[in-house]
Design a protein around this motif. Structure first.
Motif, short mmCIF file in Angstrom:
data_model
loop_
_atom_site.label_atom_id
_atom_site.label_comp_id
_atom_site.label_asym_id
_atom_site.label_seq_id
_atom_site.Cartn_x
_atom_site.Cartn_y
_atom_site.Cartn_z
N PHE A 134 3.22 28.51 14.60
CA PHE A 134 1.76 28.53 14.42
C PHE A 134 1.05 28.66 15.77
CE2 PHE A 134 -2.31 26.28 14.32
CZ PHE A 134 -2.97 26.99 13.32
N VAL A 187 -1.42 31.95 16.78
CA VAL A 187 -2.88 31.89 16.97
C VAL A 187 -3.30 31.85 18.43
CG1 VAL A 187 -3.12 30.70 14.75
CG2 VAL A 187 -3.01 29.35 16.85
N ILE A 222 -2.92 21.44 15.93
CA ILE A 222 -3.23 22.54 15.01
C ILE A 222 -4.72 22.85 15.03
CG2 ILE A 222 -3.31 23.17 12.56
CD1 ILE A 222 -0.67 21.64 12.22
N CYS A 223 -5.54 21.81 15.00
CA CYS A 223 -6.99 22.01 15.02
C CYS A 223 -7.44 22.65 16.34
CB CYS A 223 -7.71 20.68 14.81
SG CYS A 223 -7.51 19.99 13.14
N GLY A 252 -6.34 26.28 16.40
CA GLY A 252 -7.10 27.07 15.44
C GLY A 252 -8.52 27.33 15.91
N CYS A 299 -8.49 29.87 18.75
CA CYS A 299 -8.29 31.22 18.24
C CYS A 299 -9.58 31.76 17.63
CB CYS A 299 -7.18 31.22 17.20
SG CYS A 299 -6.87 32.83 16.44
N TYR A 300 -10.25 30.93 16.84
CA TYR A 300 -11.48 31.38 16.17
C TYR A 300 -12.56 31.72 17.18
CZ TYR A 300 -15.81 31.17 13.51
OH TYR A 300 -17.03 31.46 12.97
#
Length: 502
Positions: free
Chosen positions: A135, A139, A367-368, A371, A374-375
């Motif tokens: 993951f 990302v 993970i947050c 993420g 990436c966003y």
């Protein structure tokens, strides 16, 4: 039937007859979803920005004949020729459309999933470790960027993953001479000079941890050196002719500790918010520190030693070499060779934290963080100049029957404009660059431009300039009615149409 297979038969029969394991199904489903995200993010806006200067350099090299290509790349000195040769073959198959060109690094990046999975198996990662590191790999904005760039970095990363996989296979399977590893490492060092840092890191690992394999690995290194002699001689002649690397690498400054720290902050993921870098380091580095501490209190952990070696030693070698050599060689993109080992390291460390609640919190936060990074990077796209926007503006403003010259301060600006105009099917524009490849607008190019009655000017504004091109042209009696610009995180291009009296 081989004895080893007969001994495995009862276990396989039991596995086939056992009921489906929901946990395993869930893990496989998660892996497939991450793989879909991996591919989708690398397709996102793949052809939205055109090619920038380094990418047009790749295209120009690939257009040359085989002999001319090798001479051209040797004179550039900075990179070995394998990527350009492979790109030439790719263009021969599918042409030079932007989509086809961009598919080359993208497909190479997607294919890196295969050695990544095989490397995880050789490291004996748990399914949770595999999925978390995958993951973070999928990302990471840094890795997404270079999966879309028409340069050698996605190929370099793919070959590094194959090299590490075959290196572990060589150590774990007790095979004699690692022929496949020799081939992959040869491709690696002919793709980028930093491939030698990976080979050296493998040598250090064997020297410290597996001296029983040292003789075989020394033979491999000698074979690599012998195969590299022809290219080394060609580059030596180019170095003598060009009097060193200064002309090619003078834009690279010697790194400080902040540059080293920033590289790993980039791998953690940048939130593009002030004062978040330190917070990211606390989140990603703390589990690694805990793992190192616990390793000292228990038996040897080959996994930790392996990941520490390949996550940090190449960067350390590049850092030291940048001070030992006459010219710095430090570049974040070159250190892509250490990226995936680092992401596996932080993922495995987080899932080895001592308390279940602590592990859960660390994994969720990682993970947050990844993420959100990436966003924000995908939405802002702040590190890419949109050359298509520039070319489209020129074509919209100019009458369809006009022939126009575009003057630029440097080939660094001219090449992307040429490619973007050609991709739009525009043949009306002639793009002329100043003499300096990376310089600011020169008086010579402005003198030439002001002799035309109508033209466009495009340049990168300097931090300090006694007179802007606009001021110079207006002093010559020229008229500038409108002005446009395109910008990225660290650079900006200003462009405008000019009408001058005859």
């Amino acid at each position: 039937i081989p004895r080893r297979w007969r001994s495995e038969a009862p276990r396989l029969v039991k596995l086939v007859n056992s009921p489906p394991n929901k946990t395993e199904y869930r893990a496989v489903l998660i892996f497939i979803l991450i793989a879909a995200v991996f591919v989708a993010l690398r397709f996102w806006r793949l052809t939205s920005y055109g090619l920038w200067f380094d990418e047009t350099f790749s295209l120009h090299a690939a257009r040359l004949g085989s002999t001319e290509l090798l001479k051209f790349v040797a004179r550039d000195i900075v990179h070995p020729p394998l990527f350009y040769v492979a790109l030439k073959g790719w263009i021969t198959i599918g042409g030079e459309s932007l989509l086809w060109l961009k598919l080359f690094p993208l497909i190479t990046s997607i294919l890196s999933i295969i050695p990544f999975v095989l490397l995880s198996r050789e490291l004996r990662l748990k399914t949770s470790e595999l999925n978390l590191s995958f993951f973070l790999f999928a990302v990471n904005p840094f890795l997404i960027y270079y999966a879309q760039e028409l340069r050698m970095y996605s190929l370099l990363l793919c070959l590094v993953l194959w090299s590490l996989t075959l290196f572990l296979y060589f150590l774990n399977r007790h095979s004699k001479f690692p022929y496949l590893l020799l081939v992959v490492n040869l491709l690696l060092i002919y793709t980028h000079y930093f491939g030698w840092f990976v080979v050296f890191a493998e040598f250090c690992y064997v020297l410290v941890r597996r001296r029983d394999r040292l003789n075989y690995f020394l033979i491999l290194v000698l074979a690599l050196g012998a195969c590299y002699v022809p290219w080394a001689l060609v580059v030596r002649e180019a170095l003598i002719e060009r009097r060193g690397l200064g002309e090619n690498l003078n834009w690279l400054s010697r790194p400080g500790l902040s540059e080293l720290v920033w590289y790993y902050a980039t791998l953690n993921g940048n939130l593009l918010l002030r004062r978040t870098t330190a917070l990211g380091f606390v989140l990603f580095a703390t589990p690694v520190v805990v793992w190192i501490y616990r390793r000292w209190q228990s038996d040897d952990d080959f996994k930790l030693d392996f990941l520490l070696t390949f996550a940090f030693l190449p960067a350390a070698l590049a850092f030291i070499a940048s001070y030992v050599l006459p010219q710095s060689i430090w570049g974040e993109r070159y250190l892509i060779v250490a990226s995936v080992a680092y992401l596996i390291l932080v993922s495995s460390a987080a899932l080895r934290l001592p308390l279940t609640q602590l592990r859960t919190i660390a994994v969720v936060l990682m993970i947050c963080w990844a993420g959100v990074s990436c966003y924000r990077n995908a939405m802002h796209a702040r590190d890419r100049i949109n050359w298509y926007e520039l070319a489209q503006t020129m074509t919209n403003v100019e009458p369809h029957n006009s022939k126009v010259t575009v003057y630029t301060d440097a080939e660094f600006v001219a090449s992307p404009i040429r490619f973007s105009l050609t991709s739009l099917g525009e043949q009306r524009f002639e793009v002329i660059a100043g003499n300096d490849m990376f310089g600011r607008p020169t008086r010579d190019i402005l003198e030439d431009a002001s002799n035309d009655d109508h033209f466009w000017m495009a340049y990168r504004p300097g931090e300090q300039s006694s007179q802007s091109p606009q001021e110079f042209l207006r002093a010559r009696g020229c008229t500038i009615d409108s002005e446009f610009n395109v910008s990225a995180l660290t650079q900006k291009v200003i462009y405008f149409p000019v009408i001058c009296p005859r």
